[in-house]
Design a protein around this motif. Sequence first.
Motif, PDB file in Angstrom:
ATOM      1  N   VAL A 161      32.719  33.678  53.980  1.00 56.38           N
ATOM      2  CA  VAL A 161      32.843  34.913  53.207  1.00 56.38           C
ATOM      3  C   VAL A 161      31.474  35.289  52.665  1.00 56.38           C
ATOM      4  O   VAL A 161      30.760  34.451  52.109  1.00 56.38           O
ATOM      5  N   GLU A 201      31.078  38.760  51.056  1.00 58.67           N
ATOM      6  CA  GLU A 201      31.216  39.679  49.928  1.00 58.67           C
ATOM      7  C   GLU A 201      32.623  40.269  49.883  1.00 58.67           C
ATOM      8  O   GLU A 201      33.315  40.337  50.896  1.00 58.67           O
ATOM      9  N   GLN A 202      33.011  40.710  48.700  1.00 55.40           N
ATOM     10  CA  GLN A 202      34.238  41.475  48.514  1.00 55.40           C
ATOM     11  C   GLN A 202      33.986  42.901  49.008  1.00 55.40           C
ATOM     12  O   GLN A 202      32.923  43.480  48.734  1.00 55.40           O
ATOM     13  N   LEU A 203      34.944  43.457  49.737  1.00 57.25           N
ATOM     14  CA  LEU A 203      34.776  44.816  50.256  1.00 57.25           C
ATOM     15  C   LEU A 203      34.548  45.832  49.145  1.00 57.25           C
ATOM     16  O   LEU A 203      33.807  46.797  49.324  1.00 57.25           O
ATOM     17  N   SER A 204      35.153  45.612  47.991  1.00 58.10           N
ATOM     18  CA  SER A 204      35.024  46.555  46.876  1.00 58.10           C
ATOM     19  C   SER A 204      33.592  46.656  46.358  1.00 58.10           C
ATOM     20  O   SER A 204      33.232  47.635  45.701  1.00 58.10           O
ATOM     21  N   ARG A 205      32.755  45.687  46.655  1.00 53.68           N
ATOM     22  CA  ARG A 205      31.361  45.704  46.189  1.00 53.68           C
ATOM     23  C   ARG A 205      30.404  46.391  47.169  1.00 53.68           C
ATOM     24  O   ARG A 205      29.231  46.591  46.858  1.00 53.68           O
ATOM     25  N   TYR A 262      23.738  48.782  48.856  1.00 54.77           N
ATOM     26  CA  TYR A 262      23.954  47.346  48.733  1.00 54.77           C
ATOM     27  C   TYR A 262      23.034  46.607  49.703  1.00 54.77           C
ATOM     28  O   TYR A 262      22.921  46.965  50.875  1.00 54.77           O
ATOM     29  N   TYR A 316      36.112  41.038  59.132  1.00 55.55           N
ATOM     30  CA  TYR A 316      36.844  41.505  57.958  1.00 55.55           C
ATOM     31  C   TYR A 316      38.129  40.707  57.841  1.00 55.55           C
ATOM     32  O   TYR A 316      38.917  40.637  58.786  1.00 55.55           O
ATOM     33  N   GLU A 317      38.302  40.078  56.690  1.00 54.67           N
ATOM     34  CA  GLU A 317      39.486  39.258  56.444  1.00 54.67           C
ATOM     35  C   GLU A 317      40.020  39.565  55.052  1.00 54.67           C
ATOM     36  O   GLU A 317      39.352  39.264  54.061  1.00 54.67           O
ATOM     37  N   SER A 354      40.437  41.190  51.790  1.00 57.44           N
ATOM     38  CA  SER A 354      39.572  42.053  50.978  1.00 57.44           C
ATOM     39  C   SER A 354      38.114  41.609  51.022  1.00 57.44           C
ATOM     40  O   SER A 354      37.324  41.981  50.159  1.00 57.44           O
ATOM     41  N   THR A 355      37.777  40.810  52.050  1.00 59.97           N
ATOM     42  CA  THR A 355      36.406  40.292  52.153  1.00 59.97           C
ATOM     43  C   THR A 355      35.788  40.627  53.501  1.00 59.97           C
ATOM     44  O   THR A 355      36.470  40.947  54.453  1.00 59.97           O
TER      45      THR A 355
END
Length: 104
Positions: A5, A7-11, A16, A95-96, A98-99
């Motif tokens: 992993v 990063e979180q997708l939301s970030r 970035y 992509y897995e 939310s990451t």
Amino acid sequence: MAFHVLEQLSRLQDGYKKSFNIEGHKLLLIHENGHSYLIEDRCPHKDLPLSTGTVTPDGKLRCSAHGIAFELNSGKATGPMGDVLDCLTRFDLVYEGSTVGVEL
């Protein structure tokens, strides 16, 4: 291969940029113009880290050492060095949930 992993997708927002060291691989994750890119954190010109570089408004990563710009979409150098430098080494993002991560 193992999934790592990053990063979180939301970030992941435009602008970035973060470097990672995973299993001896120095990686750079960039999110710009709605797209994410994972490249080796190494300029093919002089092996310097690209994480100190800047992303231009037209989607290029400019090395801070000598100003060489690379297209994020293709990894190809632009300008006079474009035909002599190797392209950036790119890695497929996975992509897995939310990451986002990488398999190495």
